[in-house]
Design a protein around this motif. Structure first.
Motif, mmCIF file in Angstrom:
data_model
loop_
_atom_site.group_PDB
_atom_site.id
_atom_site.type_symbol
_atom_site.label_atom_id
_atom_site.label_comp_id
_atom_site.label_asym_id
_atom_site.label_seq_id
_atom_site.Cartn_x
_atom_site.Cartn_y
_atom_site.Cartn_z
ATOM 1 N N ARG A 280 -0.485 5.002 -4.882
ATOM 2 C CA ARG A 280 0.323 4.618 -3.720
ATOM 3 C C ARG A 280 1.192 3.398 -4.054
ATOM 4 O O ARG A 280 2.369 3.344 -3.690
ATOM 5 C CB ARG A 280 -0.607 4.306 -2.550
ATOM 6 C CG ARG A 280 0.115 3.836 -1.290
ATOM 7 C CD ARG A 280 0.924 4.956 -0.666
ATOM 8 N NE ARG A 280 1.671 4.486 0.471
ATOM 9 C CZ ARG A 280 1.187 4.441 1.716
ATOM 10 N NH1 ARG A 280 -0.059 4.846 1.952
ATOM 11 N NH2 ARG A 280 1.912 4.007 2.716
ATOM 12 N N ALA A 281 0.602 2.421 -4.739
ATOM 13 C CA ALA A 281 1.346 1.221 -5.100
ATOM 14 C C ALA A 281 2.493 1.556 -6.043
ATOM 15 O O ALA A 281 3.595 1.024 -5.920
ATOM 16 C CB ALA A 281 0.407 0.204 -5.735
ATOM 17 N N GLU A 282 2.243 2.453 -6.996
ATOM 18 C CA GLU A 282 3.281 2.849 -7.945
ATOM 19 C C GLU A 282 4.416 3.577 -7.236
ATOM 20 O O GLU A 282 5.594 3.384 -7.559
ATOM 21 C CB GLU A 282 2.673 3.747 -9.021
ATOM 22 C CG GLU A 282 3.671 4.143 -10.105
ATOM 23 C CD GLU A 282 3.037 5.008 -11.176
ATOM 24 O OE1 GLU A 282 3.770 5.447 -12.072
ATOM 25 O OE2 GLU A 282 1.818 5.253 -11.099
ATOM 26 N N LYS A 283 4.063 4.389 -6.252
ATOM 27 C CA LYS A 283 5.081 5.117 -5.501
ATOM 28 C C LYS A 283 5.921 4.176 -4.652
ATOM 29 O O LYS A 283 7.133 4.347 -4.510
ATOM 30 C CB LYS A 283 4.410 6.163 -4.613
ATOM 31 C CG LYS A 283 5.379 7.039 -3.852
ATOM 32 C CD LYS A 283 4.632 8.096 -3.050
ATOM 33 C CE LYS A 283 5.609 8.979 -2.279
ATOM 34 N NZ LYS A 283 4.879 10.007 -1.481
ATOM 35 N N ARG B 181 -1.932 -6.338 -1.274
ATOM 36 C CA ARG B 181 -1.005 -5.721 -0.316
ATOM 37 C C ARG B 181 -1.706 -4.599 0.430
ATOM 38 O O ARG B 181 -2.344 -3.747 -0.184
ATOM 39 C CB ARG B 181 0.209 -5.166 -1.059
ATOM 40 C CG ARG B 181 1.213 -4.438 -0.184
ATOM 41 C CD ARG B 181 2.364 -3.937 -1.040
ATOM 42 N NE ARG B 181 3.372 -3.247 -0.263
ATOM 43 C CZ ARG B 181 4.465 -2.693 -0.773
ATOM 44 N NH1 ARG B 181 4.674 -2.756 -2.075
ATOM 45 N NH2 ARG B 181 5.341 -2.078 0.001
ATOM 46 N N TRP B 182 -1.597 -4.604 1.750
ATOM 47 C CA TRP B 182 -2.178 -3.534 2.559
ATOM 48 C C TRP B 182 -1.247 -2.329 2.572
ATOM 49 O O TRP B 182 -0.042 -2.463 2.766
ATOM 50 C CB TRP B 182 -2.390 -3.986 4.000
ATOM 51 C CG TRP B 182 -3.505 -4.972 4.202
ATOM 52 C CD1 TRP B 182 -3.381 -6.278 4.566
ATOM 53 C CD2 TRP B 182 -4.911 -4.719 4.098
ATOM 54 N NE1 TRP B 182 -4.617 -6.869 4.665
ATOM 55 C CE2 TRP B 182 -5.574 -5.929 4.390
ATOM 56 C CE3 TRP B 182 -5.657 -3.595 3.758
ATOM 57 C CZ2 TRP B 182 -6.961 -6.045 4.364
ATOM 58 C CZ3 TRP B 182 -7.043 -3.712 3.740
ATOM 59 C CH2 TRP B 182 -7.679 -4.921 4.038
ATOM 60 N N LEU C 146 -6.066 -4.006 -2.648
ATOM 61 C CA LEU C 146 -6.750 -4.292 -3.896
ATOM 62 C C LEU C 146 -6.995 -5.795 -3.966
ATOM 63 O O LEU C 146 -6.055 -6.582 -4.015
ATOM 64 C CB LEU C 146 -5.909 -3.831 -5.090
ATOM 65 C CG LEU C 146 -6.642 -3.761 -6.432
ATOM 66 C CD1 LEU C 146 -7.777 -2.737 -6.374
ATOM 67 C CD2 LEU C 146 -5.668 -3.399 -7.545
ATOM 68 N N ALA C 147 -8.279 -6.187 -3.941
ATOM 69 C CA ALA C 147 -8.648 -7.597 -3.948
ATOM 70 C C ALA C 147 -9.194 -7.998 -5.314
ATOM 71 O O ALA C 147 -9.725 -7.170 -6.054
ATOM 72 C CB ALA C 147 -9.684 -7.870 -2.867
ATOM 73 N N GLU D 261 9.020 0.423 -10.060
ATOM 74 C CA GLU D 261 9.478 -0.408 -11.157
ATOM 75 C C GLU D 261 8.508 -1.540 -11.457
ATOM 76 O O GLU D 261 8.715 -2.329 -12.369
ATOM 77 C CB GLU D 261 10.860 -0.980 -10.839
ATOM 78 C CG GLU D 261 11.929 0.099 -10.703
ATOM 79 C CD GLU D 261 13.300 -0.498 -10.483
ATOM 80 O OE1 GLU D 261 13.379 -1.720 -10.307
ATOM 81 O OE2 GLU D 261 14.277 0.259 -10.499
ATOM 82 N N GLY D 262 7.462 -1.641 -10.601
ATOM 83 C CA GLY D 262 6.446 -2.657 -10.826
ATOM 84 C C GLY D 262 7.031 -4.057 -10.774
ATOM 85 O O GLY D 262 7.845 -4.382 -9.923
ATOM 86 N N GLN D 263 6.615 -4.900 -11.712
ATOM 87 C CA GLN D 263 7.062 -6.289 -11.733
ATOM 88 C C GLN D 263 8.024 -6.551 -12.886
ATOM 89 O O GLN D 263 8.028 -7.617 -13.487
ATOM 90 C CB GLN D 263 5.824 -7.208 -11.857
ATOM 91 C CG GLN D 263 4.830 -7.059 -10.731
ATOM 92 C CD GLN D 263 5.429 -7.477 -9.412
ATOM 93 O OE1 GLN D 263 6.199 -8.443 -9.349
ATOM 94 N NE2 GLN D 263 5.091 -6.767 -8.347
ATOM 95 N N ARG D 264 8.820 -5.559 -13.256
ATOM 96 C CA ARG D 264 9.690 -5.728 -14.424
ATOM 97 C C ARG D 264 10.771 -6.767 -14.139
ATOM 98 O O ARG D 264 11.127 -7.004 -12.975
ATOM 99 C CB ARG D 264 10.315 -4.402 -14.815
ATOM 100 C CG ARG D 264 11.416 -3.898 -13.913
ATOM 101 C CD ARG D 264 11.910 -2.552 -14.408
ATOM 102 N NE ARG D 264 13.098 -2.119 -13.715
ATOM 103 C CZ ARG D 264 13.693 -0.958 -13.956
ATOM 104 N NH1 ARG D 264 13.201 -0.139 -14.854
ATOM 105 N NH2 ARG D 264 14.785 -0.626 -13.291
#
Length: 332
Positions: free
Chosen positions: A301-304, A246-247, A258-259, A308-311
């Protein structure tokens, strides 16, 4: 001959707003609302100053980001601003005939010319100009990075005495930097400095960078990012195409992703997009180790963005779906 150290502020419409949808006779990246300039003699002495506020004709609603950055309010533009043609007449009279413009960056002269074209005004008097960033780099660390004005001031030990992101303030501080450069030699070596810049990487590296490349001639941002996610998204270890995630946008037309390589794991990709004179997009691309400082910034940045991530789907949502299914079954 005099040097005219030039800085400008311009307004841009908010994406999706009625102003952004306006079809103008000339494509512009922004409508100028403030011009600041400082005259320098060939001997490098700072002389008189010029400033003018401009009342916008096309993008009348001031972008709130522009207002926050510059401190300029719509009320000030209405009270102090004059029409662009009148501002240009005053500015040209102040500049005089035998002049060379100095700017901190590539954008100012281009946007000035776009605005001159928009109002049907002559632009030949802007032909002689230099981006002082190129001269500064050539006479300091020799890098290709486009340093912020504040960074250059710190390197030269110049204390800020005027407000930042104010056209006259930035022009004055740029003039103080110019006074410490050999402008005559810089002009003679400018073509080589420009060539080095065009062939080199734009932007500063963070710790953990393991690869950098430059790509050219993409028609727009979406095509450029698609290429960076697709065919050009190659593993620095084996050269195989990696899978992007994801950009995330960053200031200054920068993006990070992240690749993942199936064999060598994850790598952070940072790119900076810049528009070339022919309208195509150039991409400066950096690849970082997954444990680098830059990769950690991506993770934050991704966490922000998705705390909740992928729960799994919540029970409440599951109950809602089950209830909907039960109603549908009863209806059948």
């Amino acid at each position: 001959m005099d040097y005219i150290v030039l800085d400008m502020e311009w307004n841009q419409p908010w994406p999706g707003s009625p102003s952004a949808k306006k079809v103008l006779p000339v494509r512009i990246r922004g409508e100028i609302i403030q011009i600041g300039a400082v005259r320098m003699t060939e001997a490098g002495e700072v002389a008189d100053e010029f400033q003018v506020m401009i009342r916008p004709k096309y993008y009348r609603r001031l972008n709130r980001r522009v207002s926050k950055l510059t401190g300029i309010k719509e009320s000030r533009l209405k009270e102090e601003g004059i029409p662009f043609p009148d501002a240009m007449e005053k500015f040209r009279q102040w500049c005089g005939e035998d002049i060379t413009f100095l700017t901190w960056g590539f954008d100012d002269i281009g946007i000035l010319r776009e605005n001159l074209q928009l109002f049907g005004l002559e632009e030949g008097w802007t032909e002689r100009w230099y981006n002082v960033q190129m001269i500064f780099n050539a006479q300091t660390d020799g890098s290709n990075s486009q340093k912020a004005l504040k960074t250059a001031m710190e390197i030269f030990g110049i204390e800020a005495s005027r407000p930042a992101h104010d056209a006259l303030g930035d022009a004055y501080h740029t003039a103080l930097i110019c006074a410490k450069l050999d402008l005559k030699r810089g002009a003679q070596e400018y073509d080589q400095a420009l060539k080095s810049h065009e062939n080199g990487f734009h932007g500063a590296e963070l710790p953990g960078c393991i690869d950098r490349k430059v790509f050219y001639n993409y028609k727009d941002k979406h095509t450029a990012l698609a290429a960076m996610t697709g065919a050009e998204n190659q593993c620095p270890a084996c050269g195989r195409q990696m899978l992007g995630s994801r950009w995330f946008a960053q200031p200054g037309h920068r993006y990070m992703d992240l690749a993942t390589c199936a064999e060598h794991g994850k790598f952070l990709i940072r790119v900076r997009l810049s528009e070339q004179q022919d309208g195509t997009i150039r991409v400066s691309r950096l690849t970082y180790e997954a444990t680098s400082e830059a990769a950690q910034a991506y993770a934050r940045r991704a966490e922000k963005a998705d705390p909740e991530g992928q729960r799994p789907i919540s029970r409440r949502r599951t109950r809602r779906r089950n209830a909907s299914a039960e109603v549908k079954a009863n209806q059948e």
